[in-house]
Design an enzyme around this catalytic site. Structure first.
Site, PDB file in Angstrom:
ATOM      1  N   ASN A   9       5.603 -23.039  27.108  1.00 45.86           N
ATOM      2  CA  ASN A   9       6.355 -23.805  28.101  1.00 45.86           C
ATOM      3  C   ASN A   9       7.434 -22.889  28.668  1.00 45.86           C
ATOM      4  OD1 ASN A   9       8.033 -25.571  29.460  1.00 45.86           O
ATOM      5  ND2 ASN A   9       8.659 -26.727  27.638  1.00 45.86           N
ATOM      6  N   TRP A  10       7.259 -22.509  29.923  1.00 44.82           N
ATOM      7  CA  TRP A  10       8.220 -21.581  30.535  1.00 44.82           C
ATOM      8  C   TRP A  10       9.510 -22.283  30.952  1.00 44.82           C
ATOM      9  CZ3 TRP A  10       5.380 -17.611  34.278  1.00 44.82           C
ATOM     10  CH2 TRP A  10       4.791 -16.622  33.493  1.00 44.82           C
ATOM     11  N   LYS A  11       9.517 -23.594  30.890  1.00 47.91           N
ATOM     12  CA  LYS A  11      10.714 -24.374  31.285  1.00 47.91           C
ATOM     13  C   LYS A  11      11.153 -23.942  32.692  1.00 47.91           C
ATOM     14  CE  LYS A  11      11.770 -24.921  26.462  1.00 47.91           C
ATOM     15  NZ  LYS A  11      12.737 -25.075  25.393  1.00 47.91           N
ATOM     16  N   HIS A  91       9.217 -34.294  26.408  1.00 39.11           N
ATOM     17  CA  HIS A  91       9.989 -33.186  25.830  1.00 39.11           C
ATOM     18  C   HIS A  91      11.453 -33.627  25.688  1.00 39.11           C
ATOM     19  CE1 HIS A  91      11.882 -29.351  25.149  1.00 39.11           C
ATOM     20  NE2 HIS A  91      10.677 -28.849  24.887  1.00 39.11           N
ATOM     21  N   GLU A  93      14.242 -32.105  25.856  1.00 38.82           N
ATOM     22  CA  GLU A  93      15.229 -31.626  26.840  1.00 38.82           C
ATOM     23  C   GLU A  93      15.235 -32.543  28.048  1.00 38.82           C
ATOM     24  OE1 GLU A  93      13.849 -27.610  27.359  1.00 38.82           O
ATOM     25  OE2 GLU A  93      14.662 -27.032  25.410  1.00 38.82           O
ATOM     26  N   GLU A 163       7.843 -31.829  17.332  1.00 38.72           N
ATOM     27  CA  GLU A 163       8.922 -30.899  17.678  1.00 38.72           C
ATOM     28  C   GLU A 163      10.247 -31.467  17.175  1.00 38.72           C
ATOM     29  OE1 GLU A 163       8.003 -28.027  21.024  1.00 38.72           O
ATOM     30  OE2 GLU A 163       8.960 -29.737  21.932  1.00 38.72           O
ATOM     31  N   GLY A 169      14.909 -24.191  20.225  1.00 41.72           N
ATOM     32  CA  GLY A 169      15.950 -23.309  20.755  1.00 41.72           C
ATOM     33  C   GLY A 169      16.934 -22.845  19.694  1.00 41.72           C
ATOM     34  N   SER A 207      11.134 -23.046  17.712  1.00 45.40           N
ATOM     35  CA  SER A 207      11.442 -21.687  17.243  1.00 45.40           C
ATOM     36  C   SER A 207      10.233 -20.958  16.661  1.00 45.40           C
ATOM     37  CB  SER A 207      12.594 -21.711  16.236  1.00 45.40           C
ATOM     38  OG  SER A 207      13.765 -22.158  16.878  1.00 45.40           O
TER      39      SER A 207
HETATM   40  C1  PEP Z   1      10.382 -26.218  23.102  1.00 46.87           C
HETATM   41  O1  PEP Z   1      11.322 -26.301  23.891  1.00 46.87           O
HETATM   42  O2  PEP Z   1       9.460 -27.040  23.097  1.00 46.87           O
HETATM   43  C2  PEP Z   1      10.386 -25.126  22.155  1.00 46.87           C
HETATM   44  C3  PEP Z   1       9.543 -25.177  21.169  1.00 46.87           C
HETATM   45  O3  PEP Z   1      11.276 -24.124  22.395  1.00 46.87           O
HETATM   46  P1  PEP Z   1      11.526 -22.832  21.473  1.00 46.87           P
HETATM   47  O4  PEP Z   1      10.185 -22.305  21.099  1.00 46.87           O
HETATM   48  O5  PEP Z   1      12.294 -21.908  22.337  1.00 46.87           O
HETATM   49  O6  PEP Z   1      12.295 -23.314  20.273  1.00 46.87           O
END
Ligand code: PEP
Length: 247
Positions: A9-11, A91, A93, A163, A169, A207
């Site tokens: 996921n490039w966000k 998600h 966020e 998640e 993050g 992460s």
């Molecule tokens: C995410 O935002 O779904 C995620 C897994 O981010 P990260 O891998 O940077 O923790």
């Protein structure tokens, strides 16, 4: 053994200049035995879908309604129209920033299915909920809202990403024990509520990086990974796919 899923996921990262990186990941996706999915920002979706080869392309969100007066939003139909095959939904966020309810997320899930794309549903508890020991209750409610509104068939062929919000993050992923416990719990929830349950995959996100990806994918009940930051570094993305390919 079923193919593992590697989703990135490039966000809100990447302009057209990143399309060459995308081509590199697309080429790598053809060489590995995992289902590789990249969710670039909406502005790159169409170009990405046109040159993605065996890399599948997904959206990062869609509106919970089909059309209408929703300035700045994107519908599931629009994502499908430009070649998205997957869409991330729920998600943390997004749901935190836009105060999305479990019902909104269920409606988005339904829109995604309606246009024959695969929902990548993110569920998980925050730190307060984890410390209170109610993580299973939290994920059960997130899944139950979709089941209650749309029935069990809607889950067929979908991906659920466990998640834990506190691991996203951050500097450290959840522990293998925590991941195994929650992914097995989610699998059991699916098995007891959905007849055609073989088709639902559970992935872990939070992460993930090149150092831990293979180990995380080998945990019982884990069908793959969803990563944020690690997907932005094309060498790391490639290293992860290649490592998982060898499992
Ligand atoms: C995410 O935002 O779904 C995620 C897994 O981010 P990260 O891998 O940077 O923790």
């Amino acid at each position: 053994m079923p193919r593992k899923i590697v989703a990135g996921n490039w966000k809100m990262n990447g302009t057209q200049a990143a399309l060459s990186e995308l081509a590199y990941i697309a080429a790598a996706a053809g060489d590995v035995s995992c289902t590789t999915i990249l969710c670039p920002p909406t502005t790159l979706l169409q170009a990405a879908a046109q040159s993605s080869g065996s890399l599948a392309i997904g959206g990062q969100n869609c509106h919970h309604e089909a059309t209408g007066a929703h300035t700045g939003d994107v519908s599931a139909q629009m994502l499908a129209d430009v070649g998205a095959q997957y869409v991330i939904v729920g998600h943390s966020e997004r749901s935190t920033a836009y105060c999305e309810s479990d019902e909104n997320i269920a409606d988005k899930f339904n829109q995604i299915k309606k246009y024959n794309m695969t929902p990548l549903l993110c569920i998980g508890e925050n730190l307060i909920e984890r410390e209170a020991g109610i993580m299973e209750k939290v994920v059960s409610e997130q899944i139950k809202t979709i089941l209650d509104l749309y029935g069990q068939d809607i889950f067929k062929g979908s991906i659920i990403a466990y998640e834990p919000i506190w691991a996203i993050g951050s500097d450290s992923a959840a522990s293998p024990d925590q991941i195994q416990q929650m992914c097995e719990f989610i699998k059991q929830l699916i098995n007891t509520n959905i007849e055609d349950n073989n088709d639902v995959n559970i992935v872990y996100g939070g992460s993930v990086n090149a150092k831990n990806a293979v180990q995380l994918c080998e945990i019982n009940g884990v069908d793959g990974i969803l990563m944020g930051r690690a997907s932005l570094d094309l060498n790391e993305f490639y290293e992860i796919c290649n490592g998982i390919h060898k499992i």
